[in-house]
Design a protein around this motif. Sequence first.
Motif, short mmCIF file in Angstrom:
data_model
loop_
_atom_site.label_atom_id
_atom_site.label_comp_id
_atom_site.label_asym_id
_atom_site.label_seq_id
_atom_site.Cartn_x
_atom_site.Cartn_y
_atom_site.Cartn_z
N TYR A 122 14.96 -66.65 33.22
CA TYR A 122 14.95 -65.72 32.08
C TYR A 122 15.67 -66.25 30.83
O TYR A 122 15.90 -65.48 29.90
CB TYR A 122 15.57 -64.36 32.48
N GLN A 123 16.00 -67.53 30.79
CA GLN A 123 16.74 -68.04 29.64
C GLN A 123 15.93 -68.96 28.74
O GLN A 123 16.42 -69.40 27.70
CB GLN A 123 18.01 -68.75 30.10
N HIS B 94 9.94 -66.94 29.01
CA HIS B 94 11.11 -66.45 29.75
C HIS B 94 11.69 -67.51 30.67
O HIS B 94 12.90 -67.67 30.75
CB HIS B 94 10.74 -65.22 30.58
N ASP C 166 17.34 -60.13 32.79
CA ASP C 166 16.32 -60.10 33.84
C ASP C 166 15.36 -58.97 33.49
O ASP C 166 15.64 -57.80 33.75
CB ASP C 166 17.00 -59.86 35.19
N VAL C 167 14.23 -59.34 32.90
CA VAL C 167 13.30 -58.32 32.38
C VAL C 167 12.50 -57.66 33.49
O VAL C 167 11.87 -56.62 33.26
CB VAL C 167 12.35 -58.93 31.32
N ASP C 168 12.50 -58.24 34.68
CA ASP C 168 11.78 -57.63 35.80
C ASP C 168 12.58 -56.53 36.47
O ASP C 168 12.02 -55.57 37.00
CB ASP C 168 11.41 -58.70 36.83
N GLU D 51 15.07 -56.18 27.22
CA GLU D 51 14.70 -57.52 26.78
C GLU D 51 15.79 -58.06 25.87
O GLU D 51 16.58 -57.30 25.28
CB GLU D 51 13.35 -57.46 26.05
#
Length: 320
Positions: free
Chosen positions: A157-158, A153, A74-76, A110
């Motif tokens: 996210y995958q 993303h 989860d880059v956020d 990331e």
Amino acid sequence: MKNICIDLGGTNIKAGIIENDQLLYACNGPSMSDQSFLKVMNSIEKMIDEMMKKTNSMPSEYGGIGLCMPGIIDVDNNKVLAINAKHEEASSFNFNAWAQDKYHLPIVMENDARTALVGEWQHGEGRGVNDIVMMTLGTGIGGAAMINGKLLHGKHYQAGCLGGHFTINVHGDQCNCGNIGCVESQSASWRLKELIAKAKEGHTLLNGPQEIDFKVLFDLVREGNQIAKEVIDNILKVWSAGIVNMIHAYDPDVVIVSGGIMNSKDIILPFMKEWVAKYAWTAHHSVDIKASTHTENTALWGINYLVNDKYFKKINDSVQ
């Protein structure tokens, strides 16, 4: 701006200090994937402390920390949502709190294949191209996709990062992800001994004087060993079929293949190019297949770019 960059892999941890696109200092160590994740993070802290000591620097001199690793990230919110087989405790680790408590710095996280793609986009074989697919060959098989200059993303996210888990054999072996016949389960380093054992007379390689890894296997191919050639040919077919699937899914101009295994690109690339030319459906263009330029530190360059892009791009734009 100077950043602390960490590449937490399945086998090794790589760390570096990067400033103005210059790698000032780098170190590495084992990933300790058989240890608790707290011990892994303690090891990373020691590496960071070593780099700061060697460069005579303090946390206040840095802009941020970049950390890349396998899995769905989860880059956020800088969380590990899912990871298979190694570093599973990372899903419950609070990376934001760790970075603030230890170093008073923001952190960017990331997936490691995505950062490798960004590294090549900025500094390697992806320069000047905005539609790129990356395949990383290592302990596992990673993937990433960039479309129109943006990392893919997806809502969860995958998207783009599970290229190593595309099914290429519905009768194949089960992967640690739960799927059967994945690119990874049919060709990754962690399956190599089992794949050799399945080959005709494969036991003669496993019982030989050398510990077998990909480097040894490719060297044996160059020496004319037919058993090694059979194993490598089968693996090359799997990797190449995986690339065809990624081309069909993401429509790139370039596919970049990364990882230490690409030290044998003299054997790998011609096979992949021939396979893709024969089997990929690309009606209006050809797709170039390239080996990564910065095999060892590509992900470090990529995560450094993402730290700068997230925290300092707006500042730089406002100054201009």
